[in-house]
Design a protein around this motif. Structure first.
Motif, PDB file in Angstrom:
ATOM      1  N   LYS A  22       0.832  -1.207   0.000  1.00 29.19           N
ATOM      2  CA  LYS A  22       0.000   0.000   0.000  1.00 29.19           C
ATOM      3  C   LYS A  22       0.863   1.251   0.000  1.00 29.19           C
ATOM      4  O   LYS A  22       0.557   2.230  -0.687  1.00 29.19           O
ATOM      5  CB  LYS A  22      -0.919  -0.004   1.226  1.00 29.19           C
ATOM      6  N   LYS A  23       1.945   1.231   0.767  1.00 25.04           N
ATOM      7  CA  LYS A  23       2.825   2.401   0.824  1.00 25.04           C
ATOM      8  C   LYS A  23       3.535   2.620  -0.502  1.00 25.04           C
ATOM      9  O   LYS A  23       3.770   3.775  -0.906  1.00 25.04           O
ATOM     10  CB  LYS A  23       3.838   2.217   1.957  1.00 25.04           C
ATOM     11  N   GLU A  24       3.881   1.542  -1.209  1.00 26.38           N
ATOM     12  CA  GLU A  24       4.498   1.689  -2.536  1.00 26.38           C
ATOM     13  C   GLU A  24       3.531   2.323  -3.525  1.00 26.38           C
ATOM     14  O   GLU A  24       3.918   3.166  -4.338  1.00 26.38           O
ATOM     15  CB  GLU A  24       4.962   0.318  -3.041  1.00 26.38           C
ATOM     16  N   LEU A  25       2.253   1.938  -3.470  1.00 23.62           N
ATOM     17  CA  LEU A  25       1.249   2.570  -4.323  1.00 23.62           C
ATOM     18  C   LEU A  25       1.074   4.042  -3.962  1.00 23.62           C
ATOM     19  O   LEU A  25       0.924   4.905  -4.847  1.00 23.62           O
ATOM     20  CB  LEU A  25      -0.089   1.832  -4.195  1.00 23.62           C
ATOM     21  N   GLU A  26       1.089   4.348  -2.675  1.00 28.38           N
ATOM     22  CA  GLU A  26       0.986   5.748  -2.246  1.00 28.38           C
ATOM     23  C   GLU A  26       2.179   6.557  -2.735  1.00 28.38           C
ATOM     24  O   GLU A  26       2.040   7.724  -3.127  1.00 28.38           O
ATOM     25  CB  GLU A  26       0.890   5.818  -0.720  1.00 28.38           C
TER      26      GLU A  26
END
Length: 275
Positions: A22-26
């Motif tokens: 999720k943090k990589e997508l953010e």
């Protein structure tokens, strides 16, 4: 519906992997947002002067009302967006997303947490190699995908520069005999200037080259480690795995340093390179 509780070490490791994804997508969304705002910072004043010059040149000859009705609100939106970006940058947040540096810091903390958590698990060497292989393959794919995107953007702008330059030169020759072609020359020159400015400021070609170089380096390092050749030939499995992780982190750190250097102004890059 209540969220499931993760109590076991394996379940916690899976949960933190989900948080990392999720943090990589953010991070990707935040980088796209930053790129859009930076483009607005350059395009807003350029569009303003273009509207002013076009209106002054064609005053009394061509009615610019319809064009200005469309262009002026767009320029106002770009100016408002640029001011909002500059104001929110001081507070450390832009809209609902953090700044790129903050998201990268959160992602680094999550990855370090996952690493320490994995050390507490009694995993076999095969399982650990599989985990690192999956992480490395994902990083390689991300680097190559971003590299293709930057190269594609650079090719588009370079094509506009080449075609626009030839078109402007042709229109300039025709404008000597017919004044109606002067407007086409102004538009072509304006597009060439914007394309050249974007290419020089954002350095899409350099970003794509460094990303591809990092992906190739990671893939080569994994290949010689997996085959047990090169500097891994005479190492024990545990030592080879530790050396591979250390080398992979060094390659990624170099890529992050290159990105930071590209984001700095020219004088900042020159001073950084001298240190």
């Amino acid at each position: 519906m209540a969220a499931p509780e993760y109590t076991g070490p394996v379940e916690q490791l899976l949960q933190i992997n989900r948080e990392i994804l999720k943090k990589e997508l953010e991070l990707q969304r935040t980088k796209r947002q930053r790129l859009a705002f930076r483009a607005g910072l350059m395009l807003a004043p350029t569009l303003f002067f273009a509207i002013y010059i076009a209106t002054a040149v064609t005053w009394g000859k061509f009615d610019m009302l319809l064009i200005n009705i469309i262009a002026v609100p767009i320029d106002i939106l770009l100016i408002v967006g640029a001011i909002t970006y500059a104001a929110n940058r001081r507070s450390g947040r832009i809209g609902a997303l953090k700044l790129v540096g903050d998201v990268e810091l959160d992602l680094t903390v999550l990855r370090e947490r996952r690493r320490f958590m994995a050390l507490d698990l009694t995993l076999t060497l095969t399982q650990r190699r599989s985990i690192y292989k999956d992480d490395t393959n994902r990083d390689i794919e991300l680097f190559r995908r971003d590299s293709r995107r930057y190269r594609r953007i650079n090719n588009i702008f370079q094509s506009l520069v080449i075609v626009g330059s030839l078109f402007a030169a042709s229109m300039s020759s025709l404008a000597v005999e017919q004044e109606s072609f002067r407007w086409a020359t102004v538009v072509a020159t304006f597009l060439v200037g914007i394309s050249a400015g974007f290419t020089g400021y954002f350095k899409f070609k350099d970003r794509g080259f460094y990303l591809q170089q990092t992906a190739d380096a990671l893939e080569h390092e994994w290949s010689i480690y997996d085959l047990g050749i090169g500097r891994y030939k005479r190492l024990k499995p545990e030592e080879a795995l530790a050396d591979f992780v250390e080398e992979a982190e060094r390659i990624k750190a170099e890529q992050r340093q290159r990105e930071q250097n590209l984001d700095q102004p020219s004088d900042g890059r020159d001073s950084a390179s001298q240190q």
